[in-house]
Design a protein around this motif. Structure first.
Motif, PDB file in Angstrom:
ATOM      1  N   VAL A 183       0.846  -1.195   0.000  1.00 38.26           N
ATOM      2  CA  VAL A 183       0.000   0.000   0.000  1.00 38.26           C
ATOM      3  C   VAL A 183       0.879   1.242   0.000  1.00 38.26           C
ATOM      4  O   VAL A 183       1.800   1.374   0.815  1.00 38.26           O
ATOM      5  CB  VAL A 183      -0.914   0.021   1.245  1.00 38.26           C
ATOM      6  CG1 VAL A 183      -1.763   1.286   1.272  1.00 38.26           C
ATOM      7  CG2 VAL A 183      -1.794  -1.219   1.291  1.00 38.26           C
ATOM      8  N   TYR A 184       0.590   2.162  -0.923  1.00 37.31           N
ATOM      9  CA  TYR A 184       1.269   3.457  -0.988  1.00 37.31           C
ATOM     10  C   TYR A 184       0.257   4.536  -0.618  1.00 37.31           C
ATOM     11  O   TYR A 184      -0.887   4.509  -1.091  1.00 37.31           O
ATOM     12  CB  TYR A 184       1.844   3.709  -2.380  1.00 37.31           C
ATOM     13  CG  TYR A 184       2.947   2.733  -2.728  1.00 37.31           C
ATOM     14  CD1 TYR A 184       4.283   3.082  -2.583  1.00 37.31           C
ATOM     15  CD2 TYR A 184       2.644   1.450  -3.184  1.00 37.31           C
ATOM     16  CE1 TYR A 184       5.299   2.181  -2.883  1.00 37.31           C
ATOM     17  CE2 TYR A 184       3.650   0.538  -3.481  1.00 37.31           C
ATOM     18  CZ  TYR A 184       4.973   0.907  -3.324  1.00 37.31           C
ATOM     19  OH  TYR A 184       5.967   0.010  -3.618  1.00 37.31           O
ATOM     20  N   LEU A 185       0.664   5.467   0.210  1.00 39.30           N
ATOM     21  CA  LEU A 185      -0.273   6.394   0.838  1.00 39.30           C
ATOM     22  C   LEU A 185       0.297   7.808   0.876  1.00 39.30           C
ATOM     23  O   LEU A 185       1.418   8.019   1.349  1.00 39.30           O
ATOM     24  CB  LEU A 185      -0.562   5.906   2.265  1.00 39.30           C
ATOM     25  CG  LEU A 185      -1.354   6.817   3.191  1.00 39.30           C
ATOM     26  CD1 LEU A 185      -2.815   6.906   2.736  1.00 39.30           C
ATOM     27  CD2 LEU A 185      -1.279   6.283   4.626  1.00 39.30           C
ATOM     28  N   THR A 186      -0.474   8.782   0.380  1.00 39.89           N
ATOM     29  CA  THR A 186      -0.034  10.180   0.458  1.00 39.89           C
ATOM     30  C   THR A 186      -0.438  10.789   1.794  1.00 39.89           C
ATOM     31  O   THR A 186      -1.476  10.454   2.372  1.00 39.89           O
ATOM     32  CB  THR A 186      -0.640  11.022  -0.677  1.00 39.89           C
ATOM     33  OG1 THR A 186      -2.072  10.905  -0.657  1.00 39.89           O
ATOM     34  CG2 THR A 186      -0.112  10.573  -2.029  1.00 39.89           C
ATOM     35  N   ASP A 187       0.384  11.714   2.275  1.00 38.76           N
ATOM     36  CA  ASP A 187       0.124  12.448   3.505  1.00 38.76           C
ATOM     37  C   ASP A 187      -0.074  13.917   3.135  1.00 38.76           C
ATOM     38  O   ASP A 187       0.820  14.546   2.571  1.00 38.76           O
ATOM     39  CB  ASP A 187       1.309  12.285   4.465  1.00 38.76           C
ATOM     40  CG  ASP A 187       1.021  12.814   5.865  1.00 38.76           C
ATOM     41  OD1 ASP A 187       0.260  13.788   5.995  1.00 38.76           O
ATOM     42  OD2 ASP A 187       1.586  12.272   6.838  1.00 38.76           O
TER      43      ASP A 187
END
Length: 333
Positions: free
Chosen positions: A151-155
């Motif tokens: 999973v890749y997730l932007t902040d």
């Protein structure tokens, strides 16, 4: 979507969606139940089933290929929003982000926000498998998955993209770059190509960046030159022809759009920003399959316009578009 502080907002309303790109078509929208508000997260299974989540509620709808709508997940104390949804169909997992966008207001009018988090739900049982809090008070915005279940997730608060390895219980920083920093809203949408090339957008500044995992383990970040600044790029996905489809939230103008950008083309100079459709109110996320695009039109802009907060729309829906033949099939013209 996240907290928005904008000094000058211009009220602008279009009565209907306008097609701009030749060959594209507006399809009949999907009307959502009257008790379901502010759609945001959206993803699609290979059999045509759609999952749709809310900005302000943890409720997730499931829409079968024949159009029947049911509540897949009612929401809970742990999952109180679904601003991004991505389906790991191979493993039967629905991943989502649950930031406390509006917060909880006490009797004295003070607003408090619960820690932002991401979640995983079993698509067979509807059971919450995992809830992981965002590190360092971050605001998890959008998700992309890889073929291995990572999973890749932007902040949107900190200038970071996180990665959650399959089976891991802790997010680690995958990419951190000063250019991701914003005084308002930072990273929002993320799209990941099958070869690992990733694109992210900055909501407030309207920039796009390409992120590549290099062989020695380093992550390379490159700005993508555009012919114009984007007005609040949000959800994004790759089209079948390899171009990038982007929702343009348009907080100031109110003229939300669906865009097509050849963001990874090798030609020199700024990339052309092509408008497929305009006239939407807060389009926030999308999913694409078989030449068709489903866009969640959140209609949440009134919540951030002074004096407009209580003007809740009467209906909410998912917009549908058929891509032009060359974009839908990957052929050239």
């Amino acid at each position: 979507m996240t907290f928005i502080h904008t000094a000058a907002l211009v009220v602008f309303t279009l009565s209907s969606v306008q097609l701009v790109t030749a060959g594209a078509r507006v399809l009949a929208p999907i009307n959502l139940p009257s008790n379901f508000q502010y759609p945001n997260g959206i993803t699609r299974a290979s059999n045509g089933t759609l999952y749709v989540g809310s900005v302000t509620s943890g409720r997730i709808l499931r829409i079968n290929p024949k159009g029947k709508i049911e509540t897949f997940f009612p929401g809970s104390d742990e999952v109180f929003a679904a601003t991004s949804l991505r389906l790991d169909e191979q493993r039967g997992i629905l991943w989502g982000t649950s930031p406390d966008f509006l917060g909880v207001r006490d009797p004295n009018g003070k607003t408090s926000r619960r820690p932002h988090r991401i979640f995983a739900i079993d698509t067979r049982t509807g059971k919450v498998l995992r809830v992981i809090l965002m590190p360092d008070g971050g605001f998890g915005n959008d998700i992309a998955l890889d073929a291995n279940g990572g999973v890749y997730l932007t902040d949107s608060v900190r200038p970071r993209i996180y990665y959650l390895a399959p089976g891991a219980d802790r997010l680690r920083v995958w990419a951190e770059d000063a250019r991701f920093t914003s005084q308002e809203i930072g990273l929002s949408g993320i799209a990941r190509r099958s070869d690992g090339v990733t694109i992210v957008g900055l909501f407030s500044t309207g920039q796009l960046f390409k992120v590549i995992q290099e062989s020695q383990g380093e992550v390379k970040v490159e700005a993508i030159p555009l012919e114009r600044k984007l007005e609040n790029p949000d959800g994004m996905q790759f089209a079948p022809d390899g171009s990038l489809l982007v929702t343009e939230g348009a907080v100031a103008s109110g003229n939300g759009r669906l865009l097509r950008i050849d963001a990874l083309s090798t030609g020199a100079g700024p990339k052309l920003v092509e408008t497929i459709a305009s006239g939407m109110e807060s389009p926030v996320n999308l999913t694409v399959a078989d030449g068709e695009v489903w866009v969640t039109e959140a209609r949440i802009r009134h919540r951030i316009l002074p004096g407009q907060e209580k003007k809740v729309p009467n209906n909410f829906f998912i917009r549908r578009f058929k891509l032009p033949t060359n974009t839908a099939t990957g052929s050239t013209v």
